[in-house]
Design an enzyme around this catalytic site. Structure first.
Site, PDB file in Angstrom:
ATOM      1  N   HIS A 268     -23.875 -29.984 -48.413  1.00 33.85           N
ATOM      2  CA  HIS A 268     -24.186 -28.754 -47.688  1.00 33.85           C
ATOM      3  C   HIS A 268     -23.033 -27.749 -47.776  1.00 33.85           C
ATOM      4  CE1 HIS A 268     -27.714 -30.819 -46.330  1.00 33.85           C
ATOM      5  NE2 HIS A 268     -27.031 -31.672 -45.591  1.00 33.85           N
ATOM      6  N   ASP A 319     -32.502 -34.523 -49.906  1.00 31.80           N
ATOM      7  CA  ASP A 319     -32.022 -34.761 -48.546  1.00 31.80           C
ATOM      8  C   ASP A 319     -33.067 -35.437 -47.663  1.00 31.80           C
ATOM      9  OD1 ASP A 319     -30.536 -34.772 -46.231  1.00 31.80           O
ATOM     10  OD2 ASP A 319     -30.208 -32.626 -46.136  1.00 31.80           O
TER      11      ASP A 319
END
Length: 449
Positions: A268, A319
């Site tokens: 991220h 994810d």
């Protein structure tokens, strides 16, 4: 026995070439001939590109897709979503874990991913006690990857605390928790268990909330040469809590007090200062971007344009697996930058193709992050490749087909080969019916139970 593919075009290390014969044998590409004539027995295919890595997956969350899209009594956020995820994670047994992961891996292959980085933190039994084999849940991940036919970089997660400063874990985290000694025993067990040539082992200190600086240093020192993945700066609350604890932002801690290099992948890394962004790029670490999940959770936008200008490298991952789509990850990465900058073709290189730039970035960064061989269509490379099919017959050449695949609707994944084995044909996984049937039974029990 050698399998011969005859491709209308193929993305070779020096660029696109027409009429390419690819010989596959022993799990590798044995020969590449461009400008060739098709021979009897060749398998005719469309456009061939190297296989792409999905650098960040939580496979068990595939079963949660669509179950968290109702507004709660207060404003929803990443943190309210996390509470729901914890409750869901407490229910899964090993058989269910394997079935869910295998379904996720089937969908990844059908999307064009040939390797997955499994950021795996669901380690223990429902009451938090280790299984008789402490690697039980990791072994189910290995079995799911083998069953689906996807290459795996397994990233067992070290998770010890609930917040900065070594705070005691919460009860909802009981299935995740290790101390250093127990975690080292886990990775030793996995080193012995991972026997497929395709597979790799890395480590994943979950975050600087879940692992102290000292623990992160010890983990990295104990696993020399392994890929290292960590969640960082996904949410502003995390950044603010880090500053309150140490006076430093989490990426500053990684850059200035721990030290990162090219074997690190920062997952991220959404909320960065300019200095942090430049520091990550200079370190050689990969930015692990998950645009679909980041949009779903309302995380924010990674400064991709400036990061690439700095010389940074990136890869993409699915994810939370709320939607498993390589083209959507790449498209949303670009579209987010367009919305932010109010421009178009933001991540293209010079006057080139946006799709081409996105794909090449994801290829190199994903492989680096997962400790995988260079993804290329060249003699000696692993025979991991994706065949794209033009569904309307325009026969676009070069990067144009990537633009039409990522941003259009008339190019699709046709075939996927991993280690020289064809696992997807006609856009459909070879064992989809069996695996989807097992998954449906598990999902019915989880949702209705």
């Amino acid at each position: 026995m050698e399998t011969m593919l005859f491709a209308e075009q193929a993305l070779l290390p020096k660029g696109w070439a027409r009429d390419v014969r690819l010989g596959l044998a022993g799990g590798v590409i044995a020969a590449v001939e461009a400008g060739a004539a098709r021979q009897a027995g060749d398998i005719a295919v469309g456009a061939v590109i190297p296989g792409i890595a999905n650098l960040h997956s939580h496979a068990f969350q595939r079963a949660m897709a669509g179950l968290t899209e109702r507004r709660g009594p207060t404003a929803d956020s990443f943190w309210t979503w996390r509470d729901l995820m914890y409750r869901f994670a407490l229910d899964l047994d090993p058989d269910q874990m394997q079935a869910v992961a295998e379904m996720a891996y089937v969908e990844m292959l059908e999307a064009g991913f040939t390797r997955v980085g499994e950021f795996h933190y669901l380690h223990h039994d429902r009451d938090g006690r280790p299984y008789a084999d402490p690697a039980e849940m990791s072994l189910r991940i290995l079995a799911a990857a083998e069953g689906a036919g996807i290459a795996l970089t397994h990233l067992p997660v070290f998770y010890a605390h609930s917040d900065f400063g070594g705070a005691a874990p919460g009860d909802g985290q009981r299935r995740f928790i290790h101390d250093l000694d127990a975690f080292l025993r886990l990775t030793e067990r996995l080193c012995a268990a991972m026997t497929r040539p395709l597979d790799r082992l890395g480590i994943a200190p979950h975050s600087l909330r879940a692992a102290t600086e000292e623990e992160v240093r010890a983990l990295v020192a104990a696993h020399p040469g392994c890929p290292v993945h960590i969640h960082v700066a996904e949410q502003m609350r995390e950044v603010e809590d880090s500053v309150a604890h140490s006076g430093l932002r989490p990426v500053e801690v990684l850059l200035n007090r721990i030290g990162i290099d090219a074997r690190w992948c920062l997952i991220h890394a959404t909320h960065l200062t300019d200095a942090e962004r430049r520091g990550i790029a200079a370190s050689g670490a990969v930015a692990g971007l998950c645009p679909v999940t980041e949009a779903n959770l309302g995380d924010g936008l990674f400064p991709a344009r400036d990061f690439l200008t700095d010389g940074g490298c990136f890869g993409v991952g699915s994810d939370s697996n709320v939607e498993i789509s390589l083209r959507e990850e790449l498209k949303i990465l670009e579209y987010g930058q367009r919305l932010f900058s109010r421009g178009r073709n933001v991540l293209a290189e010079g006057s080139g193709s946006t799709g081409g730039a996105l794909l090449r970035g994801a290829l190199s960064g994903g492989a680096q992050a997962l400790g995988a061989p260079a993804p290329e269509l060249a003699a000696g490379a692993s025979a991991d490749l994706v065949v794209l099919r033009d569904t309307v017959g325009l026969r676009a050449g070069g990067d144009r087909i990537l633009d039409r695949w990522i941003f259009g609707a008339d190019v699709a994944v046709d075939q996927v080969w991993v280690g020289g084995a064809r696992v997807v044909s006609g856009g459909r996984h070879r064992d989809r019916d069996r695996i989807a049937g097992a998954y449906a039974k598990v999902l019915a029990g989880l949702v209705d139970g």
